[in-house]
Design a protein around this motif. Sequence first.
Motif, PDB file in Angstrom:
ATOM      1  N   THR A   1      -8.235  -0.415   3.576  1.00  0.00           N
ATOM      2  CA  THR A   1      -9.202   0.628   3.259  1.00  0.00           C
ATOM      3  C   THR A   1     -10.404   0.522   4.202  1.00  0.00           C
ATOM      4  O   THR A   1     -10.486  -0.409   5.016  1.00  0.00           O
ATOM      5  CB  THR A   1      -9.667   0.508   1.790  1.00  0.00           C
ATOM      6  OG1 THR A   1     -10.390   1.678   1.414  1.00  0.00           O
ATOM      7  CG2 THR A   1     -10.552  -0.725   1.592  1.00  0.00           C
ATOM      8  N   TRP A   2     -11.305   1.472   4.097  1.00  0.00           N
ATOM      9  CA  TRP A   2     -12.516   1.507   4.940  1.00  0.00           C
ATOM     10  C   TRP A   2     -13.750   1.553   4.049  1.00  0.00           C
ATOM     11  O   TRP A   2     -13.755   2.218   3.011  1.00  0.00           O
ATOM     12  CB  TRP A   2     -12.502   2.744   5.839  1.00  0.00           C
ATOM     13  CG  TRP A   2     -13.685   2.843   6.771  1.00  0.00           C
ATOM     14  CD1 TRP A   2     -13.788   2.312   8.026  1.00  0.00           C
ATOM     15  CD2 TRP A   2     -14.930   3.532   6.514  1.00  0.00           C
ATOM     16  NE1 TRP A   2     -15.020   2.616   8.567  1.00  0.00           N
ATOM     17  CE2 TRP A   2     -15.737   3.361   7.658  1.00  0.00           C
ATOM     18  CE3 TRP A   2     -15.420   4.248   5.433  1.00  0.00           C
ATOM     19  CZ2 TRP A   2     -17.013   3.894   7.760  1.00  0.00           C
ATOM     20  CZ3 TRP A   2     -16.701   4.771   5.513  1.00  0.00           C
ATOM     21  CH2 TRP A   2     -17.483   4.613   6.676  1.00  0.00           C
ATOM     22  N   ARG A   3     -14.754   0.830   4.445  1.00  0.00           N
ATOM     23  CA  ARG A   3     -16.087   0.944   3.850  1.00  0.00           C
ATOM     24  C   ARG A   3     -17.091   0.799   4.984  1.00  0.00           C
ATOM     25  O   ARG A   3     -16.864   0.046   5.932  1.00  0.00           O
ATOM     26  CB  ARG A   3     -16.349  -0.156   2.807  1.00  0.00           C
ATOM     27  CG  ARG A   3     -15.500  -0.066   1.567  1.00  0.00           C
ATOM     28  CD  ARG A   3     -15.929   1.089   0.659  1.00  0.00           C
ATOM     29  NE  ARG A   3     -15.237   1.034  -0.613  1.00  0.00           N
ATOM     30  CZ  ARG A   3     -14.004   1.479  -0.828  1.00  0.00           C
ATOM     31  NH1 ARG A   3     -13.311   2.012   0.171  1.00  0.00           N
ATOM     32  NH2 ARG A   3     -13.464   1.404  -2.034  1.00  0.00           N
TER      33      ARG A   3
ATOM     34  N   GLY B   1      -0.489   4.926  -0.891  1.00  0.00           N
ATOM     35  CA  GLY B   1      -1.499   5.605  -0.082  1.00  0.00           C
ATOM     36  C   GLY B   1      -0.896   6.585   0.905  1.00  0.00           C
ATOM     37  O   GLY B   1       0.324   6.694   1.056  1.00  0.00           O
TER      38      GLY B   1
ATOM     39  N   ASP C   1       1.947  -1.844  -4.618  1.00  0.00           N
ATOM     40  CA  ASP C   1       0.618  -1.236  -4.608  1.00  0.00           C
ATOM     41  C   ASP C   1      -0.117  -1.636  -5.872  1.00  0.00           C
ATOM     42  O   ASP C   1       0.504  -1.974  -6.884  1.00  0.00           O
ATOM     43  CB  ASP C   1       0.704   0.288  -4.538  1.00  0.00           C
ATOM     44  CG  ASP C   1      -0.502   0.900  -3.838  1.00  0.00           C
ATOM     45  OD1 ASP C   1      -1.643   0.538  -4.206  1.00  0.00           O
ATOM     46  OD2 ASP C   1      -0.321   1.724  -2.929  1.00  0.00           O
TER      47      ASP C   1
ATOM     48  N   GLY D   1       0.816  -1.208   0.000  1.00  0.00           N
ATOM     49  CA  GLY D   1       0.000   0.000   0.000  1.00  0.00           C
ATOM     50  C   GLY D   1       0.846   1.253   0.000  1.00  0.00           C
ATOM     51  O   GLY D   1       0.457   2.284   0.556  1.00  0.00           O
TER      52      GLY D   1
ATOM     53  N   TYR E   1     -15.703  -3.811   8.503  1.00  0.00           N
ATOM     54  CA  TYR E   1     -14.372  -3.206   8.612  1.00  0.00           C
ATOM     55  C   TYR E   1     -13.733  -3.554   9.955  1.00  0.00           C
ATOM     56  O   TYR E   1     -12.573  -3.985  10.020  1.00  0.00           O
ATOM     57  CB  TYR E   1     -14.469  -1.688   8.462  1.00  0.00           C
ATOM     58  CG  TYR E   1     -13.173  -0.974   8.790  1.00  0.00           C
ATOM     59  CD1 TYR E   1     -12.143  -0.898   7.861  1.00  0.00           C
ATOM     60  CD2 TYR E   1     -12.983  -0.384  10.045  1.00  0.00           C
ATOM     61  CE1 TYR E   1     -10.955  -0.252   8.172  1.00  0.00           C
ATOM     62  CE2 TYR E   1     -11.801   0.261  10.354  1.00  0.00           C
ATOM     63  CZ  TYR E   1     -10.789   0.326   9.414  1.00  0.00           C
ATOM     64  OH  TYR E   1      -9.612   0.953   9.733  1.00  0.00           O
TER      65      TYR E   1
ATOM     66  N   MET F   1      -8.543  11.360   1.914  1.00  0.00           N
ATOM     67  CA  MET F   1      -9.811  10.658   1.791  1.00  0.00           C
ATOM     68  C   MET F   1     -10.675  10.885   3.026  1.00  0.00           C
ATOM     69  O   MET F   1     -11.883  11.145   2.916  1.00  0.00           O
ATOM     70  CB  MET F   1      -9.591   9.163   1.578  1.00  0.00           C
ATOM     71  CG  MET F   1     -10.892   8.386   1.356  1.00  0.00           C
ATOM     72  SD  MET F   1     -10.647   6.614   1.048  1.00  0.00           S
ATOM     73  CE  MET F   1     -10.269   6.046   2.711  1.00  0.00           C
ATOM     74  N   ASN F   2     -10.072  10.787   4.219  1.00  0.00           N
ATOM     75  CA  ASN F   2     -10.853  10.989   5.442  1.00  0.00           C
ATOM     76  C   ASN F   2     -11.347  12.430   5.563  1.00  0.00           C
ATOM     77  O   ASN F   2     -12.457  12.681   6.043  1.00  0.00           O
ATOM     78  CB  ASN F   2     -10.010  10.609   6.664  1.00  0.00           C
ATOM     79  CG  ASN F   2      -9.916   9.110   6.833  1.00  0.00           C
ATOM     80  OD1 ASN F   2     -10.725   8.347   6.310  1.00  0.00           O
ATOM     81  ND2 ASN F   2      -8.911   8.661   7.574  1.00  0.00           N
TER      82      ASN F   2
ATOM     83  N   ASP G   1      -3.682   9.550  -7.260  1.00  0.00           N
ATOM     84  CA  ASP G   1      -3.955   8.347  -6.473  1.00  0.00           C
ATOM     85  C   ASP G   1      -2.698   7.754  -5.860  1.00  0.00           C
ATOM     86  O   ASP G   1      -2.775   6.873  -5.002  1.00  0.00           O
ATOM     87  CB  ASP G   1      -4.636   7.289  -7.356  1.00  0.00           C
ATOM     88  CG  ASP G   1      -6.046   7.689  -7.753  1.00  0.00           C
ATOM     89  OD1 ASP G   1      -6.679   8.428  -6.979  1.00  0.00           O
ATOM     90  OD2 ASP G   1      -6.495   7.282  -8.833  1.00  0.00           O
TER      91      ASP G   1
ATOM     92  N   ASN H   1      -8.062  -5.793   3.548  1.00  0.00           N
ATOM     93  CA  ASN H   1      -7.515  -5.542   4.878  1.00  0.00           C
ATOM     94  C   ASN H   1      -6.835  -6.747   5.507  1.00  0.00           C
ATOM     95  O   ASN H   1      -5.833  -6.596   6.213  1.00  0.00           O
ATOM     96  CB  ASN H   1      -8.625  -5.056   5.815  1.00  0.00           C
ATOM     97  CG  ASN H   1      -9.134  -3.683   5.449  1.00  0.00           C
ATOM     98  OD1 ASN H   1      -8.465  -2.939   4.726  1.00  0.00           O
ATOM     99  ND2 ASN H   1     -10.320  -3.341   5.912  1.00  0.00           N
TER     100      ASN H   1
END
Length: 237
Positions: free
Chosen positions: A94-96, A19, A40, A16, A156, A192-193, A49, A116
């Motif tokens: 990542t988060w969803r 990121g 990545d 990753g 998550y 992103m956050n 990105d 994850n």
Amino acid sequence: MTVSFDFDDKTVLVTGVGGALGSAIAEQFLAAGATVCGADLVSPDDGEDFLLDDPDRIDFYQGDFTDESVVEETIDAIVEEHGGLDYLANIAGTWRGGDPIHETDASTFDFLFDVNLKTMFLASKHALPHIQDSEGAIVSVSSRSSLEGGEGDGIYRASKAGVRLLTETIAEENKGTVRANAVMPSVIDTPMNRDMMPDSDHSKWVDPADIGDVVVFLCSEAASVTSGAAVPVYGEA
């Protein structure tokens, strides 16, 4: 107090790496003199990105780390090129969220556990024989939210709890040879956050560079007696 670490002649793989967190951790290892290999799904050609400045400073491998054959080929290539592997930083993730369990698509479950947890498992599985040889360390990213259930992002949280438990397992299975630890961020201050939570108090979020300091520490000899830990990196959140 200024703290510095010397990773000259050491090789680290950061997953990753493009990121916000992966790039910050790569920068910390570069500053400590390590040879940084980064993996990545996105490449430096993907513009906004890919957040690592000057990616030419690392040895970059593009690939999907949910695919075991890609992971194996990548780690074999790193070992062949650099003569071994000392450290693994499992940063891909990542988060969803947003929906309760009864409204969550199974595809969301598959996606989060793949990104994850499966990437962490596969990278650790194929890196471990080499890190055992070098008596190095693995650091993975869990989450503060993995410590309890919560509304809207249970999948998550479960995937990050899995990271923590696999970390403890790797530590137990490799006592005296490979140290394995996890870091547990709260909300990380990433673009992103900020986009998802524009009205939050961003000053209380944890800076990726500060998490990078902890990851480098956990790989260093200063943490030689620490393995199987889940280290809070909460900032003020």
